[in-house]
Design a protein around this motif. Structure first.
Motif, short mmCIF file in Angstrom:
data_model
loop_
_atom_site.label_atom_id
_atom_site.label_comp_id
_atom_site.label_asym_id
_atom_site.label_seq_id
_atom_site.Cartn_x
_atom_site.Cartn_y
_atom_site.Cartn_z
N HIS A 60 -1.25 3.95 -1.03
CA HIS A 60 -1.89 4.84 -0.08
C HIS A 60 -1.11 4.96 1.22
N HIS A 97 -11.90 2.58 17.28
CA HIS A 97 -12.35 3.56 16.30
C HIS A 97 -13.11 4.71 16.96
N ASP A 101 -11.78 8.54 16.82
CA ASP A 101 -12.59 9.62 16.25
C ASP A 101 -12.72 10.80 17.21
N GLU A 118 1.33 15.12 11.78
CA GLU A 118 0.09 14.56 12.32
C GLU A 118 0.16 13.05 12.52
N ASP A 119 0.95 12.37 11.69
CA ASP A 119 1.03 10.91 11.79
C ASP A 119 1.47 10.43 13.16
N TYR A 122 -0.67 8.59 15.98
CA TYR A 122 -0.90 7.14 16.04
C TYR A 122 0.03 6.44 17.03
N LYS A 235 -2.07 3.62 11.37
CA LYS A 235 -2.54 4.76 10.58
C LYS A 235 -3.36 4.29 9.38
N THR A 236 -2.81 3.33 8.65
CA THR A 236 -3.46 2.84 7.44
C THR A 236 -4.82 2.21 7.74
N LEU A 238 -6.81 2.69 10.47
CA LEU A 238 -7.78 3.65 10.98
C LEU A 238 -8.25 4.63 9.91
N GLU A 239 -7.39 4.90 8.93
CA GLU A 239 -7.78 5.84 7.87
C GLU A 239 -8.49 5.16 6.72
N THR A 240 -8.36 3.83 6.64
CA THR A 240 -8.93 3.09 5.52
C THR A 240 -10.26 2.44 5.86
#
Length: 241
Positions: A60, A97, A101, A118-119, A122, A235-236, A238-240
Motif C-alpha cells: 500500500h 489527524h 482532515d 498530492e503526496d 505531507y 502519508k501511510t 494518516l491514510e491508514t
C-alpha cells in the motif's frame, strides 16, 4: 479476511469514541480513563497495521508517482523504522489527524493547480505538524518552514510587521512554485523532495560527486537521508489509521 475486518472495525469504533471524548472536554478525574482508552486504541491500530503488512507487505506504500525500490533491504529497514515511529506519532495523534482532515484537502487542491503530486502535502505535516507558529533554530517558519530569503524569493512578505509564511494559502502557493522549480531542475519528484530539505545546490553536488541519480542510492546527511522516508511514513499513517 474476517479477522482483518474485525480488527479494522474495532480500531475505527475506538477512534470514533476517542474523537467524541476529546471533542467534549472531560473533568480531570477522567484522565486515567482517557489514558487507558488511548493505550487501547494504539494497541488496536498496531494490530490492524500488522494484519495489513502480513497480508500485503508494503503493497500500500507509494510516493509522488515515483516507484519506491522496496526490493532493497536498506529501503525496507528505513521504512520500517519510520513507520513504527510515526504510528504512535509521539505527539497527540488525534490533534494531528484533526488538523490534517481540515487542512490537507486545501493544500492538495493548490498543489494540484501547479501540477505537484498530492503526496507533497505531507511535507507540511513533517515540517511543522501543521502548526504555523513552529520556528526552527535557523529561522525557518510557517506551515512549510521557509527560510525568510526563500519565502521572499517565491513571493511571500516577511518583515517586521508581516509574515506570510503563517498564511496557509499564500505559503502553499509559494511551496508549490518552489517544488515545481525543483522538479524542473532534477526531473524527479523524490529528488525534488530531498532538495526541498537540503537545498538544490547541495543535492546537485551530492549527485555529481557520487555519480548517482536516485535518492535511494545517495549518501546524504542524516536529516535528508531520512526526509523522504518520513514523508512516506506520515502519508501511510494518516491514510491508514
Amino acid at each position: 479476511m474476517v479477522k482483518k475486518r474485525v480488527l479494522c472495525s474495532s480500531a475505527l469504533l475506538m477512534m470514533m469514541f476517542m474523537s467524541n471524548l476529546y471533542s467534549n472536554p472531560q473533568p480531570e478525574s477522567a484522565d486515567p480513563f482517557r489514558k487507558a482508552l488511548d493505550h487501547s486504541m494504539k494497541a488496536n491500530v498496531a494490530e490492524v497495521m500488522a494484519a495489513k503488512k502480513e497480508a500485503d507487505p508494503y503493497g500500500h506504500i507509494s510516493f509522488a508517482e515515483t516507484e519506491i525500490p522496496l526490493e532493497k533491504v536498506t529501503v525496507q529497514k528505513k521504512l520500517d523504522k519510520y513507520l513504527s515511529r510515526f504510528a504512535y506519532l509521539k505527539k497527540p495523534s488525534h490533534q494531528i489527524h484533526r488538523k490534517a482532515d481540515k487542512l490537507l484537502p486545501r493544500i492538495a487542491k493548490i498543489l494540484k493547480s501547479y501540477g505537484v503530486p498530492e503526496d507533497f502535502k505531507y511535507i507540511a505535516v513533517v515540517e511543522s505538524s501543521l502548526n504555523p507558529k513552529t520556528t526552527s533554530h535557523r529561522g525557518a517558519g510557517g506551515y512549510w518552514q521557509f527560510m525568510p530569503a526563500t519565502a521572499r524569493l517565491y513571493g511571500l512578505k516577511v518583515n517586521g510587521s508581516v509574515d506570510e509564511r503563517l498564511d496557509l494559502v499564500k505559503s502553499t502557493h509559494a511551496a508549490a512554485k518552489y517544488l515545481k522549480s525543483l522538479h524542473d531542475e532534477f526531473g524527479d519528484w523524490t529528488l525534488a523532495a530531498a532538495a526541498y530539505n537540503v537545498g538544490g545546490g547541495s543535492l546537485r553536488g551530492s549527485l555529481k560527486r557520487q555519480k548517482k541519480d536516485s535518492y535511494y542510492d545517495l549518501k546524504l546527511n542524516s536529516e535528508t537521508a531520512a526526509y523522504v522516508y518520513k514523508i512516506i511514513s506520515m502519508k501511510t499513517v494518516l491514510e491508514t489509521i
